[in-house]
Write a protein that holds these residues in place. Structure first.
Motif, PDB file in Angstrom:
ATOM      1  N   UNK A 163       8.821   2.668 -10.412  1.00  0.00           N
ATOM      2  CA  UNK A 163       7.974   3.453 -11.299  1.00  0.00           C
ATOM      3  C   UNK A 163       7.479   4.714 -10.593  1.00  0.00           C
ATOM      4  N   UNK A 164       7.356   5.779 -11.347  1.00  0.00           N
ATOM      5  CA  UNK A 164       6.769   7.025 -10.848  1.00  0.00           C
ATOM      6  C   UNK A 164       5.468   7.336 -11.582  1.00  0.00           C
ATOM      7  N   UNK A 165       4.844   6.313 -12.140  1.00  0.00           N
ATOM      8  CA  UNK A 165       3.627   6.525 -12.937  1.00  0.00           C
ATOM      9  C   UNK A 165       2.473   7.050 -12.101  1.00  0.00           C
ATOM     10  N   UNK A 166       2.406   6.603 -10.862  1.00  0.00           N
ATOM     11  CA  UNK A 166       1.322   7.047  -9.979  1.00  0.00           C
ATOM     12  C   UNK A 166       1.932   7.580  -8.697  1.00  0.00           C
ATOM     13  N   UNK A 167       1.515   8.759  -8.311  1.00  0.00           N
ATOM     14  CA  UNK A 167       2.022   9.348  -7.069  1.00  0.00           C
ATOM     15  C   UNK A 167       0.907   9.546  -6.054  1.00  0.00           C
ATOM     16  N   UNK A 168      -0.240   9.016  -6.333  1.00  0.00           N
ATOM     17  CA  UNK A 168      -1.369   9.116  -5.423  1.00  0.00           C
ATOM     18  C   UNK A 168      -2.565   8.390  -6.002  1.00  0.00           C
ATOM     19  N   UNK A 169      -3.581   8.249  -5.193  1.00  0.00           N
ATOM     20  CA  UNK A 169      -4.756   7.502  -5.614  1.00  0.00           C
ATOM     21  C   UNK A 169      -5.479   8.173  -6.784  1.00  0.00           C
ATOM     22  N   UNK A 229       3.047   3.717  -4.628  1.00  0.00           N
ATOM     23  CA  UNK A 229       3.029   4.992  -3.920  1.00  0.00           C
ATOM     24  C   UNK A 229       2.525   4.811  -2.493  1.00  0.00           C
ATOM     25  N   UNK A 230       1.791   3.744  -2.243  1.00  0.00           N
ATOM     26  CA  UNK A 230       1.281   3.486  -0.897  1.00  0.00           C
ATOM     27  C   UNK A 230       2.418   3.283   0.100  1.00  0.00           C
ATOM     28  N   UNK A 231       3.477   2.631  -0.372  1.00  0.00           N
ATOM     29  CA  UNK A 231       4.630   2.396   0.504  1.00  0.00           C
ATOM     30  C   UNK A 231       5.316   3.714   0.831  1.00  0.00           C
ATOM     31  N   UNK A 232       5.383   4.606  -0.158  1.00  0.00           N
ATOM     32  CA  UNK A 232       5.945   5.942   0.090  1.00  0.00           C
ATOM     33  C   UNK A 232       5.120   6.672   1.139  1.00  0.00           C
ATOM     34  N   UNK A 233       3.808   6.526   1.073  1.00  0.00           N
ATOM     35  CA  UNK A 233       2.926   7.161   2.050  1.00  0.00           C
ATOM     36  C   UNK A 233       3.154   6.584   3.436  1.00  0.00           C
TER      37      UNK A 233
END
Length: 140
Positions: free
Chosen positions: A51-57, A80-84
């Motif tokens: 999912x790309x629904x959230x890209x940050x907090x 997105x945390x894993x991407x970070x």
């Protein structure tokens, strides 16, 4: 258990992922394969990876303050945390986080293999980088 609701598992995964952002690298090293194993065991939660629904907090529908796992909107979010974590200063964490970019071919990770990562095994350079990171991110 495979019979737990996906929303409960997703909420647990999101909380672990969010906490790994501020955890010491020795903790993040074990959280990443643990999340991988949970995603393998509960394929419904793979939507968090795809999912790309959230890209940050700031725009994440997941609400960490909500204690009820069924009401925190974890399945509506993304990991997105894993991407970070892929850009983590500690090489072991960033390398491990990249497993989520690959196909999930490994049956599961043996978590005992990651238990030997302690603060004592982190090099002096990495300890210094961690201190700088803490100071610059006001976590102290």
């Amino acid at each position: 258990s495979r019979y737990l609701p996906a929303s409960l598992i997703a909420a647990f995964i999101k909380r672990m992922a969010r906490l790994s952002l501020t955890a010491p690298p020795t903790s993040s090293v074990i959280v990443i394969p643990f999340i991988y194993n949970l995603l393998k065991r509960h394929p419904t939660c793979m939507a968090l990876i795809h999912s790309n629904r959230a890209v940050g907090e700031a725009n994440d529908p997941f609400d960490m303050a909500v204690l009820d796992p069924y009401e925190c909107h974890a399945l509506e979010s993304s990991l997105w945390e894993v991407e970070t974590l892929k850009d983590h200063y500690y090489a072991n964490v960033s390398t491990l986080a990249k497993i989520f970019s690959e196909q999930f071919l490994k049956p599961k990770y043996n978590l005992e293999d990651f238990l030997d990562h302690t603060y004592a095994t982190v090099s002096n350079k990495d300890k210094w980088l961690f201190q700088v990171y803490l100071l610059t991110h006001s976590l102290y």
